[in-house]
Design an enzyme around this catalytic site. Structure first.
Site, PDB file in Angstrom:
ATOM      1  N   GLN A  27      -4.872  -1.863   9.579  1.00 40.13           N
ATOM      2  CA  GLN A  27      -4.655  -3.145   8.903  1.00 40.13           C
ATOM      3  C   GLN A  27      -5.248  -4.302   9.710  1.00 40.13           C
ATOM      4  O   GLN A  27      -5.007  -4.422  10.910  1.00 40.13           O
ATOM      5  CB  GLN A  27      -3.148  -3.362   8.677  1.00 40.13           C
ATOM      6  CG  GLN A  27      -2.803  -4.620   7.919  1.00 40.13           C
ATOM      7  CD  GLN A  27      -3.350  -4.643   6.486  1.00 40.13           C
ATOM      8  OE1 GLN A  27      -3.326  -3.652   5.772  1.00 40.13           O
ATOM      9  NE2 GLN A  27      -3.858  -5.791   6.080  1.00 40.13           N
ATOM     10  N   ASP A  60     -11.181   2.222   3.847  1.00 43.99           N
ATOM     11  CA  ASP A  60     -11.432   0.779   3.701  1.00 43.99           C
ATOM     12  C   ASP A  60     -12.912   0.511   3.433  1.00 43.99           C
ATOM     13  O   ASP A  60     -13.281  -0.587   3.019  1.00 43.99           O
ATOM     14  CB  ASP A  60     -11.023   0.039   4.986  1.00 43.99           C
ATOM     15  CG  ASP A  60      -9.763  -0.799   4.799  1.00 43.99           C
ATOM     16  OD1 ASP A  60      -9.411  -1.081   3.638  1.00 43.99           O
ATOM     17  OD2 ASP A  60      -9.161  -1.174   5.813  1.00 43.99           O
ATOM     18  N   LYS A 108       0.845  -1.208   0.000  1.00 43.51           N
ATOM     19  CA  LYS A 108       0.000   0.000   0.000  1.00 43.51           C
ATOM     20  C   LYS A 108       0.877   1.254   0.000  1.00 43.51           C
ATOM     21  O   LYS A 108       0.589   2.221  -0.710  1.00 43.51           O
ATOM     22  CB  LYS A 108      -0.944  -0.025   1.221  1.00 43.51           C
ATOM     23  CG  LYS A 108      -2.026  -1.098   1.072  1.00 43.51           C
ATOM     24  CD  LYS A 108      -2.789  -1.385   2.361  1.00 43.51           C
ATOM     25  CE  LYS A 108      -3.711  -2.586   2.148  1.00 43.51           C
ATOM     26  NZ  LYS A 108      -4.396  -3.039   3.353  1.00 43.51           N
TER      27      LYS A 108
END
Ligand code: NAD
Length: 298
Positions: A104, A127, A60
């Protein structure tokens, strides 16, 4: 025209190439934000030492570098308390220079992941897991911040001209992150697939699969979906990323999907693992970060 190559009988849907096209298309929006003095900025929080999570976070960060998005990584120790993670999220929420926040997954045992997700400001939830963003999707509005993996699958289908209207779509897996939002996106008005969601209690999965024009496998079990479950002419989207031991490799492992490799002899279109859904997920994260920046700088 979307890049693809034909091997055996199936067309391989190259997520890496499609993902790079999506990233390149963000360029003008990033320039436009920068001309207004806004520098898109993603903060990634990672807790603990899970090796796979560290690889994902590094990927990322590299995508941010490619796109010209500022990224900040916040490493927290494995034993940190839930409250300390929430404090970190609250601090990032109130930092106006940060436009996107990602924590994460997975978080260590004992940490309530939903609580952490819902602590992220919905406008910074790149997200797309916050209940407000998922709720908007359930209400039929797919114009907001969408979960990156299902959104990436939709982009692969769209840019590969695969029309699923009226077709049987089978999603295997009902997770909050992949399977469930995937089912909503495929069933939405204008996409119009006839959706079946299978899970660990589903009976006769092989039979259901043989009727599916589109299979999205998001289970997390290596080669769980067998080649002879695949309907000839169908499209197979393999979301699974499973590490299996391979002593012939320097790393000691290799990645396989949730679908048996022989499926590419039967399906018409298939995503590879690696290089299919994974890079698309990252491209959609970049896209969400730009959308979040635009929303916050209006
Ligand atoms: P999860 O563990 O949250 O969910 C797995 C789902 O599979 C569950 O809903 C469960 O009901 C279903 N399942 C388990 N056993 C089954 C069985 N025997 N028959 C039918 N269904 C069964 O997993 P997840 O977070 O949705 O991830 C699934 C896979 O996708 C994992 O391999 C993960 O690494 C991968 N993944 C990939 C990306 C990407 O970018 N490519 C993103 C997220 C997840």
């Amino acid at each position: 025209m979307v890049p693809f190559e034909s091997i055996m009988s199936a067309t391989v849907l190259d997520g890496k190439k499609i993902g790079r096209l999506i990233e390149e298309e963000l360029h003008n929006r990033i320039i436009s934000l920068q001309s207004k003095g806004v520098s898109p900025h993603l903060a990634v929080v990672i807790v603990g030492d899970d090796p796979a999570s560290h690889v994902y976070v590094r990927n990322k960060e590299m995508a941010c570098e490619r796109c010209g998005i500022q990224s900040t990584r916040i490493d927290l120790e494995e034993g940190i308390s839930e409250q300390e993670i929430l404090d970190t999220v609250h601090r990032l929420n109130s930092d106006d220079s940060v436009h996107g926040i990602l924590v994460q997954s997975p978080l260590p045992d004992g940490i309530n992941e939903s609580l952490v997700t819902d602590a992220i400001s919905p406008e910074k939830d790149v997200d797309g897991f916050h209940k407000m963003n998922l709720g908007r999707l359930v209400q039929g509005d797919a114009s907001g911040l969408l979960p990156c993996t299902p959104a990436g699958v939709m982009k692969i289908l769209e840019l590969s001209n695969i029309d699923v209207s009226g077709k049987n779509a089978l999603i295997i897996g009902r997770s909050r992150i992949v399977g469930m939002p995937m089912s909503i996106l495929l069933a939405q008005r204008g996409i119009d697939a006839t959706v079946t969601i299978a899970h660990s209690r589903t009976e006769n999965l092989s039979e259901i699969c043989r009727r599916a024009d589109l299979v999205v496998a998001a289970i997390g079990r290596p080669e769980f979906v067998k080649s002879d479950w695949i309907k000839p002419g169908s499209t197979v989207i393999d979301v699974g990323i499973n590490r299996i031991i391979d002593s012939s490799r320097k790393s000691g492992y290799r990645l396989v999907g949730d679908v048996e490799s022989g499926a590419s002899d039967i399906a018409e279109n298939i995503t590879p693992v690696p290089g299919g859904v994974g890079p698309m997920t990252i491209a959609m994260l970049m896209s969400n970060t730009i959308m979040a920046t635009e929303i916050q700088s209006q």
